[in-house]
Design a protein around this motif. Structure first.
Motif, PDB file in Angstrom:
ATOM      1  N   UNK B  92      39.907  -3.063  19.213  1.00 45.31           N
ATOM      2  CA  UNK B  92      41.146  -3.212  18.445  1.00 45.31           C
ATOM      3  C   UNK B  92      40.837  -3.489  16.981  1.00 45.31           C
ATOM      4  N   UNK B  93      39.922  -4.429  16.753  1.00 44.84           N
ATOM      5  CA  UNK B  93      39.565  -4.751  15.372  1.00 44.84           C
ATOM      6  C   UNK B  93      39.045  -3.506  14.659  1.00 44.84           C
ATOM      7  N   UNK B  94      38.220  -2.735  15.361  1.00 44.74           N
ATOM      8  CA  UNK B  94      37.651  -1.554  14.721  1.00 44.74           C
ATOM      9  C   UNK B  94      38.688  -0.463  14.483  1.00 44.74           C
ATOM     10  N   UNK B  95      39.718  -0.390  15.312  1.00 40.26           N
ATOM     11  CA  UNK B  95      40.783   0.581  15.062  1.00 40.26           C
ATOM     12  C   UNK B  95      41.500   0.211  13.773  1.00 40.26           C
ATOM     13  N   UNK B  96      41.834  -1.076  13.639  1.00 40.43           N
ATOM     14  CA  UNK B  96      42.536  -1.513  12.425  1.00 40.43           C
ATOM     15  C   UNK B  96      41.671  -1.251  11.192  1.00 40.43           C
ATOM     16  N   UNK B  97      40.427  -1.743  11.228  1.00 45.17           N
ATOM     17  CA  UNK B  97      39.552  -1.560  10.069  1.00 45.17           C
ATOM     18  C   UNK B  97      39.243  -0.086   9.841  1.00 45.17           C
ATOM     19  N   UNK B  98      39.016   0.629  10.920  1.00 51.29           N
ATOM     20  CA  UNK B  98      38.645   2.035  10.803  1.00 51.29           C
ATOM     21  C   UNK B  98      39.754   2.854  10.165  1.00 51.29           C
ATOM     22  N   UNK B  99      40.995   2.641  10.616  1.00 46.42           N
ATOM     23  CA  UNK B  99      42.118   3.380  10.039  1.00 46.42           C
ATOM     24  C   UNK B  99      42.264   3.025   8.568  1.00 46.42           C
ATOM     25  N   UNK B 241      31.360   2.014  12.887  1.00 48.80           N
ATOM     26  CA  UNK B 241      31.516   3.335  12.265  1.00 48.80           C
ATOM     27  C   UNK B 241      32.336   4.335  13.086  1.00 48.80           C
ATOM     28  N   UNK B 242      32.436   4.131  14.391  1.00 47.12           N
ATOM     29  CA  UNK B 242      32.964   5.215  15.231  1.00 47.12           C
ATOM     30  C   UNK B 242      34.361   5.678  14.823  1.00 47.12           C
ATOM     31  N   UNK B 289      38.253   6.009  19.387  1.00 49.66           N
ATOM     32  CA  UNK B 289      38.420   4.838  20.249  1.00 49.66           C
ATOM     33  C   UNK B 289      37.551   4.968  21.492  1.00 49.66           C
ATOM     34  N   UNK B 290      37.527   6.176  22.053  1.00 51.13           N
ATOM     35  CA  UNK B 290      36.748   6.378  23.281  1.00 51.13           C
ATOM     36  C   UNK B 290      35.257   6.159  23.030  1.00 51.13           C
ATOM     37  N   UNK B 291      34.760   6.742  21.942  1.00 54.06           N
ATOM     38  CA  UNK B 291      33.338   6.572  21.622  1.00 54.06           C
ATOM     39  C   UNK B 291      33.020   5.113  21.348  1.00 54.06           C
ATOM     40  N   UNK B 293      34.609   2.510  22.375  1.00 51.18           N
ATOM     41  CA  UNK B 293      34.697   1.761  23.625  1.00 51.18           C
ATOM     42  C   UNK B 293      33.423   1.921  24.458  1.00 51.18           C
ATOM     43  N   UNK B 294      32.965   3.179  24.561  1.00 51.20           N
ATOM     44  CA  UNK B 294      31.775   3.443  25.376  1.00 51.20           C
ATOM     45  C   UNK B 294      30.573   2.692  24.821  1.00 51.20           C
ATOM     46  N   UNK B 295      30.422   2.738  23.504  1.00 51.40           N
ATOM     47  CA  UNK B 295      29.281   2.086  22.869  1.00 51.40           C
ATOM     48  C   UNK B 295      29.396   0.573  23.000  1.00 51.40           C
ATOM     49  N   UNK B 296      30.609   0.063  22.844  1.00 52.22           N
ATOM     50  CA  UNK B 296      30.806  -1.391  22.878  1.00 52.22           C
ATOM     51  C   UNK B 296      30.467  -1.952  24.255  1.00 52.22           C
ATOM     52  N   UNK B 297      30.837  -1.224  25.299  1.00 54.10           N
ATOM     53  CA  UNK B 297      30.576  -1.740  26.641  1.00 54.10           C
ATOM     54  C   UNK B 297      29.089  -1.819  26.941  1.00 54.10           C
ATOM     55  N   UNK B 298      28.332  -0.851  26.423  1.00 59.05           N
ATOM     56  CA  UNK B 298      26.910  -0.817  26.736  1.00 59.05           C
ATOM     57  C   UNK B 298      26.054  -1.591  25.769  1.00 59.05           C
ATOM     58  N   UNK B 299      26.641  -2.174  24.719  1.00 64.27           N
ATOM     59  CA  UNK B 299      25.849  -2.810  23.672  1.00 64.27           C
ATOM     60  C   UNK B 299      24.939  -3.900  24.236  1.00 64.27           C
TER      61      UNK B 299
END
Lengths: 354, 371
Positions: B92-99, B241-242, B289-291, B293-299
């Motif tokens: 969520x934070x990255x969506x806000x900052x990313x947009x 970055x995603x 968001x999908x990318x 999310x995928x990266x965040x889960x595996x971090x």
């Protein structure tokens, strides 16, 4: 509240008003969250302790925790929850230095605990805070060999016989690694060898190490799963588990002499005083010295410091000469500096295989 | 086509001609088959086999043990829960900052724009371990804010919360304000200085209010690293970055024309954003968001450094897998790994489904979006 007063008279359209209302509700919700978060705790008689330890002690402390929690609740009525943190010993020490709020540390070596003390989180004479120099249990380095001991490895000199491959982790990065080094060194100098003899011996020894893993578990995997090497220099407790797991494929060999590994326990004074947990933390560590605690240590193949209980388990812990680090150096920091540190003996004798 | 009609008229000669043409166009059969075989073998050995092995390892001792490994271990349960808490917050934070970042970079030209673009890419090039250490150096006890956070960390919260609320307020004000100056009435006409005064007053009142009502505990240490906030920070940093990377090319390709049209027709900022910008960049955003999310889960790396490894408290799923593995609990670690893999596969399925739904016209725009 203030927000409402400031923004009610905008007179905008319904959608806008809804959005602003949502905003205010969200804001108040956030404040409420903060309030409820701070309100809890303190009322009930519950204490939480964090024990920061190193990798192989997981099962040991899991057992000790369970017994201690039950005993302490019966004795004082206080319910204790104990959280565990495990990792590489020096990584864990670093984390406590960086603010991991450990109540007690039960790390692999004096060096790591002392590093925390140097930052002022432990009182300077922490070693004497508990009986037996804060050692509820000790350990050592022993040999694990393949079934039937085909290379006939009985003692340290057998390791450098031609054709013998030795598995041990890197002394630079692993506690198991430097203790193996100290053991090897001590096996020469404490039997009357000179410094030059010892250097010659360890030079040859590390020539016969095919891979130098970075940690104890890595070396175990190399020896057990990849089936490399003829002998594995392992922690005593790990060696017992390894042999048990292998179901007859591996055997344990006790050399006549080895080092005494000293995984000290300590209370992190800087943290318990702030968290008001000193009393429980002290009871917790003292529990490890009780007969019950000592039996648990023995069950997990750590040598109890209580002589009577150690004798009782003489079949598991054969008596061998365990030398202290002070017999080959002034103390642990000194030994580490002399042998392992930058420009130490290990640097001069070991060159990575190309 | 022409070859086929020729075939009908004069079968034998045309056939040999067709074969000749095909031979000339194609590589010999052995080469084709060996190359195909090689590719299949590489994919099989490097991707299919390990993934299948995760599930085989997880189910090695039967489905009942698998289920028990996942559900009966409180630490594992907690790890799954923690990952499912940390990841949505970070995303969520990255969506806000990313947009916001993509918007600023794609629509405006300002000094430091190139620098900002480079900074957005920084988490891609920095090793996750370094990212984790960075946070330790800032928030650790030996770091810049460590001593303060430990002594009276919550003292910072009134300011933080007030600043966040005032920021939200300011954004809301400017976004909902009618775009044309002549359409502004009442409070919307407040001059900039007056606005600044109002925002400052609200900020001060919020801070004082929180302090007066003692919303936050005093003299209590605020845990950032070795606690959930640290995990969120580390995850958000690594996956930053995603979203922005996906959005910038899409926004560049679309251009500002439609948005300008909306503004000139009287839409306010929010209407323009919601009815014009979002539908245009929707697929880029979803993909980001999908990318993310995928990266965040595996971090693993960054989280490993800031976690503190407290079982049942700060162990996320990847950390739990490593721990179980180190405990020689293979079925257990494979079971958690299989859940993580399933989540990843689910993500890919969602992505695939969404790609099918992207209108053809937008596919072209999206192709440039891969980093």
């Amino acid at each position: 509240m203030l927000v409402i007063v400031a923004y009610n008279p905008t007179g905008g359209r319904a959608g806008r008003r809804a959005a602003i209302t949502a905003l205010i509700v969200g804001a108040l919700g956030l404040l409420a969250c903060g309030k409820s978060g701070s309100g809890s705790g303190g009322a009930a008689k519950e204490v939480e302790l964090l024990n920061v330890s190193y990798d192989p002690t997981r099962e040991l402390w899991r057992d000790l925790n369970e017994k201690f929690v039950a005993a302490y609740e019966k004795e004082s009525g206080t319910k204790v929850t104990i959280k565990q943190s495990h990792g590489g010993s020096s990584t864990q020490a670093r984390a406590v230095i960086d603010g991991l709020e450990a109540d007690v540390v039960t790390l692999a070596s004096f060096l790591d605990t002392d590093a925390i003390s140097k930052k002022g989180l432990l009182q300077p004479n922490w070693v004497d805070a508990f009986p037996s120099r804060s050692l509820p249990y000790t350990s050592t380095v022993v040999f694990v060999v393949r079934k039937g001991n085909p290379k006939a490895i009985k003692d340290w000199p057998d390791l450098v016989k031609p054709g013998v491959e030795v598995i041990t982790p890197n002394p630079k990065t692993s506690g198991n690694g430097y203790l193996s080094f100290f053991s090897a060194w001590g096996s020469v100098v404490l039997r009357g060898g000179s410094r030059d003899d010892a250097i010659k011996y360890v030079t040859q020894l590390y020539k016969q190490v095919p891979v130098l893993d970075s940690g104890a578990r890595g070396a175990t995997t190399t020896f057990v799963q990849k089936k490399l090497g003829d002998v594995h220099l392992a922690w005593e407790n790990e060696a017992h588990l390894e042999v048990r797991e292998a179901k007859g494929e591996l055997e344990l060999v006790y050399p006549p002499i080895s080092i005494r590994a000293e995984p000290h326990v300590a209370i992190v004074d800087g943290n318990v005083d702030r968290k008001n947990t000193r009393q429980v933390a002290e009871a917790y560590l003292k529990f490890a010295y009780t007969d019950e605690g000592q039996e648990i240590a023995a069950k997990h193949f750590y040598r109890p410091t209580n002589e009577a209980i150690l004798k009782k388990h003489a079949d598991v812990f054969p008596e061998i000469r365990l030398f202290a680090i002070t017999e080959i150096a002034r103390d642990f920091p000194d030994a580490h500096k002399q042998f392992i540190g930058e420009g130490g003996v290990f640097d001069t004798i070991y060159s990575p295989k190309k | 086509m022409t070859v086929e009609t020729a075939e009908v008229r004069d079968a034998p000669r045309a056939k040999s001609a067709a074969t000749k043409i095909r031979r000339a166009q194609q590589d010999p059969a052995w080469l084709r088959w060996s190359l195909t075989g090689l590719a299949v073998a590489v994919v099989g050995v490097l991707i299919v086999l390990p993934v299948a092995n995760v599930f085989a390892g997880a189910l090695a001792e039967g489905a009942a043990v698998y289920w028990k490994n996942l559900v009966d271990d409180p630490d594992t349960r907690h790890a799954i829960g923690l990952t499912l808490t940390v990841v949505p917050i970070a995303v969520t934070a990255n969506v806000v900052f990313g947009v916001a970042a993509a918007w600023a970079i794609a629509r405006f030209s300002f000094p430091g724009r190139t620098l900002l673009t480079a900074l957005i890419d920084l988490p891609f090039s920095v090793s996750p371990v370094v990212a984790g250490l960075m946070f330790v150096l800032i928030f650790g006890l030996q770091g810049y804010f460590g001593a303060f956070l430990r002594r009276d960390g919550y003292a910072i919260m009134p300011y933080l919360v007030a600043a966040l609320l005032v920021l939200l307020l300011a954004v809301a004000y400017f976004v909902f304000r009618p775009s044309h100056p002549r359409a502004r009435r009442g409070l919307w006409k407040t001059p900039p200085l007056g606005l600044a005064f109002v925002f400052a007053t609200v900020f001060v009142l919020l801070v004082l209010g929180q302090q007066a009502f003692e919303v936050w505990p005093a003299n209590k240490s605020l845990k950032i690293i070795f606690a959930t906030p640290g995990l969120v920070l580390a995850t958000a940093f690594v996956t930053f970055p995603f979203v922005a990377r996906e959005l910038i090319p899409v926004m560049n390709a679309i251009g500002a024309d439609e948005e300008l049209a909306a503004l000139s027709l009287g839409a306010n900022g929010w209407q323009m954003f919601w009815h014009v910008t979002v539908p245009n960049v929707k697929w880029g955003l979803v993909y980001g968001i999908i990318l993310c999310n995928a990266r965040a889960m595996g971090e693993f790396g960054a989280v490993y450094v800031v976690s503190g490894h407290i079982a049942g408290e700060t162990d996320t799923m990847p950390l739990r897998i490593e721990k179980l593995f180190q405990e020689y609990n293979m079925p257990g670690s494979f079971a958690v790994a299989s859940v993580l893999t399933l989540l990843a596969i689910l993500t890919l399925v969602v992505k695939r489904k969404l790609e099918d739904r992207i209108p053809q016209s937008e596919q072209g725009r999206r192709t440039g979006a891969h980093p």
